[in-house]
Design an enzyme around this catalytic site. Structure first.
Site, mmCIF file in Angstrom:
data_model
loop_
_atom_site.group_PDB
_atom_site.id
_atom_site.type_symbol
_atom_site.label_atom_id
_atom_site.label_comp_id
_atom_site.label_asym_id
_atom_site.label_seq_id
_atom_site.Cartn_x
_atom_site.Cartn_y
_atom_site.Cartn_z
ATOM 1 N N CYS A 96 -5.209 8.801 8.583
ATOM 2 C CA CYS A 96 -5.538 8.277 9.903
ATOM 3 C C CYS A 96 -5.166 9.255 10.999
ATOM 4 O O CYS A 96 -4.169 9.964 10.898
ATOM 5 C CB CYS A 96 -4.806 6.954 10.134
ATOM 6 S SG CYS A 96 -5.465 5.589 9.143
ATOM 7 N N ARG A 105 -3.766 11.575 2.242
ATOM 8 C CA ARG A 105 -2.731 12.602 2.290
ATOM 9 C C ARG A 105 -1.922 12.645 0.997
ATOM 10 O O ARG A 105 -0.927 13.350 0.895
ATOM 11 C CB ARG A 105 -1.811 12.353 3.483
ATOM 12 C CG ARG A 105 -2.522 12.441 4.825
ATOM 13 C CD ARG A 105 -1.590 12.174 5.975
ATOM 14 N NE ARG A 105 -0.528 13.140 6.059
ATOM 15 C CZ ARG A 105 -0.642 14.348 6.627
ATOM 16 N NH1 ARG A 105 -1.794 14.722 7.148
ATOM 17 N NH2 ARG A 105 0.379 15.170 6.675
ATOM 18 N N ASP A 136 4.046 0.668 11.996
ATOM 19 C CA ASP A 136 2.803 0.004 11.582
ATOM 20 C C ASP A 136 2.740 -1.455 11.999
ATOM 21 O O ASP A 136 1.700 -2.095 11.828
ATOM 22 C CB ASP A 136 2.639 0.109 10.063
ATOM 23 C CG ASP A 136 2.320 1.520 9.609
ATOM 24 O OD1 ASP A 136 1.372 2.105 10.159
ATOM 25 O OD2 ASP A 136 3.013 2.051 8.734
ATOM 26 N N VAL A 146 7.538 7.160 16.704
ATOM 27 C CA VAL A 146 7.258 7.777 15.403
ATOM 28 C C VAL A 146 5.996 8.639 15.421
ATOM 29 O O VAL A 146 5.998 9.786 14.985
ATOM 30 C CB VAL A 146 7.158 6.697 14.307
ATOM 31 C CG1 VAL A 146 6.877 7.329 12.944
ATOM 32 C CG2 VAL A 146 8.447 5.875 14.255
ATOM 33 N N LYS A 159 0.832 -1.208 0.000
ATOM 34 C CA LYS A 159 0.000 0.000 0.000
ATOM 35 C C LYS A 159 0.861 1.249 0.000
ATOM 36 O O LYS A 159 0.567 2.218 -0.716
ATOM 37 C CB LYS A 159 -0.912 -0.004 1.230
ATOM 38 C CG LYS A 159 -1.570 1.337 1.557
ATOM 39 C CD LYS A 159 -2.284 1.283 2.885
ATOM 40 C CE LYS A 159 -2.827 2.650 3.296
ATOM 41 N NZ LYS A 159 -1.744 3.598 3.633
ATOM 42 N N ASN A 160 1.928 1.259 0.812
ATOM 43 C CA ASN A 160 2.748 2.457 0.952
ATOM 44 C C ASN A 160 3.681 2.699 -0.232
ATOM 45 O O ASN A 160 4.404 3.679 -0.249
ATOM 46 C CB ASN A 160 3.573 2.381 2.246
ATOM 47 C CG ASN A 160 2.708 2.600 3.475
ATOM 48 O OD1 ASN A 160 1.537 2.960 3.375
ATOM 49 N ND2 ASN A 160 3.277 2.375 4.646
#
Length: 451
Positions: free
Chosen positions: A122, A98, A324, A346, A24-25
């Site tokens: 989020c 974003r 994550d 983070v 996804k990232n």
């Protein structure tokens, strides 16, 4: 909404085989990179997730033709007719992602102007865009703030710059890469993020014709080129989703084989997994192709029986323990004997999900102190960012409301591990980053149903 509620009958070990697709990232950023090319790009193994839909919509607003390719999971993006989009159209996506800020560099190169709406994502702590804006100004962009957002222009074009990040932010590094590749001259970025998804994005840009050198000590050097072309690329697999299913196997005392998962991207997680007491077996993809295993390569995760062991962990930028990864793993740590510690360095508001776990019978205390030695972005700033987990705890069913993507999957794991029937509200948020998660749950023998 009733269709956004999942009823989970917990207490059954998850067992079976699922597959993860492209990260996804990375996928969403690869789609943005297609804007920079002068010919179509093809991206393979694209997951069917909400973030892909959002970025597809943003690209189509700007004249990019986005269509499905011949293969399952193939996406074709044709940017030959890039055009401006109205601020009202862009604002439709403002609260969904974003990503809009990462379109700025490519749009400034292609159109000479761009617009940034109010950004969503989020709610895990403020993610300021100050560096994004500052970097774009260093490249030569002019930024005009208005009530509806920020309008950017580049009257004299964009040119290379020397930049240093105060923190190795993934988003800020992506911004610099996507802007610098077609800026005139040389850009030097210090203290850059070097996550696997960043390196894969660099591979994509290099395929398009970019000149990017990754030096030691987090220094990236980009030589701007006048034009780029389309790419064909299969992204790295989603290491976050793979780790999430691994944690689910541990928490439910099950066994899950995650096809597509790749060892080299997950080495830090795999070490922790074994330290806790989980077992794993890695099937190298090259061996799988040779027909030895008879299947695609991946990693099998399972609970070997007996007690899990407590650990002390700290999240950090790559190659550290990924932020994550922590929420799903904390659910498994509620089943470990002893005192575990999780120091989140983070994002400052990422431990709120532990309240729901406590309501299910977990014993988790959060603290403002830095319970660890890793440099922390917000120590002494009054944020609850360290957690102490005492276990093992017997989890029981509860009604849960999902606050954000990764915490949402953690809540889902907790419901699957708990005795009794839970109702999980807001599960559609999980679709932002987990493809077909309900079908995967069914394949693993989970007893879930939509209310």
């Amino acid at each position: 909404m009733t269709e956004d509620v999942l009823v989970v009958h917990g207490g059954t070990p998850l067992q079976g085989q699922i597959r993860v697709r492209g990260a996804k990232n990375l996928v969403s950023k690869a789609m943005v990179a297609a804007l920079l090319g002068e010919s179509p790009s093809r991206l393979f193994d694209v997951p069917r997730i909400r973030d892909v839909e959002v970025v597809s919509g943003l690209l189509e607003l700007h004249g990019v033709k986005v269509s499905a390719g011949a293969e399952d999971g193939e996406l074709v993006m044709d940017p030959t007719n890039v055009e401006s989009a109205s601020t009202d159209e862009i604002n439709v996506h403002a609260g969904s992602s974003r990503i809009p800020i990462l379109l700025c560099g490519p749009l400034l190169h292609r159109l000479g102007h761009a617009f940034i709406p109010d950004l969503g994502g989020c709610h895990i702590g403020p993610r300021p865009i100050d560096f994004h804006i500052g970097a774009l100004r260093e490249f030569g962009a002019v930024v005009d703030k208005t009530p509806e957002g920020m309008h950017l222009s580049a009257p004299n074009g964009l040119h290379g710059a020397k930049l240093e990040l105060p923190y190795p932010s993934v988003g800020a590094t992506e911004q610099v890469l996507l802007t610098a590749v077609r800026a005139e001259g040389v850009t030097e970025l210090r203290n850059a993020a070097i996550e696997p998804e960043i390196i894969d994005l660099i591979c994509i840009l290099q395929k398009m014709g970019a000149i990017i050198k990754v030096h030691t000590d987090r220094v990236i050097e980009i030589h701007g080129v006048p034009r780029l072309y389309g790419y064909e690329h299969k992204p790295i697999p989603d290491r976050i989703e793979a780790a999430s299913w691994a944690a689910a196997a541990l928490a439910t005392r099950g066994e899950i084989e995650v096809l597509g998962a790749r060892q080299q991207d997950m080495m830090t997680f795999l070490n922790v997994y074994r330290s806790i007491g989980g077992e794993l077996k890695i099937t190298d993809d090259r061996v799988a192709r040779a027909g030895v295993s008879g299947s695609e390569g991946g990693i099998k995760f399972w609970h070997p029986g007996g007690e899990l062991k407590a650990v002390a962990l700290e999240t950090d930028v790559h190659p550290g323990f990924m932020t994550d990864w922590q929420q799903p793993l904390v659910v498994a740590l509620t089943q470990a004997r002893g005192i575990s510690i999780m120091h989140e360095t983070v994002y400052e508001q990422r431990l709120g999900y532990t309240e729901a776990l406590n309501s299910m019978g977990a014993t988790i205390q959060v603290y403002r102190d830095c319970l660890g030695g890793t440099p922390c972005r917000f120590g002494r700033r009054n944020f609850m960012h360290s957690a102490v987990i005492a276990g093992p705890s017997k989890l029981h069913a509860a009604d849960l409301r999902i606050p954000d993507l990764r915490a949402g999957f953690a809540h889902l794991i907790a419901a699957l591990a708990a005795e009794g029937t839970s109702r999980v509200y807001g599960v559609n948020l999980i679709k932002r980053g987990y493809e077909d998660f309900e079908a995967k749950l069914a394949a693993l023998g989970a007893h879930v149903e939509r209310l």
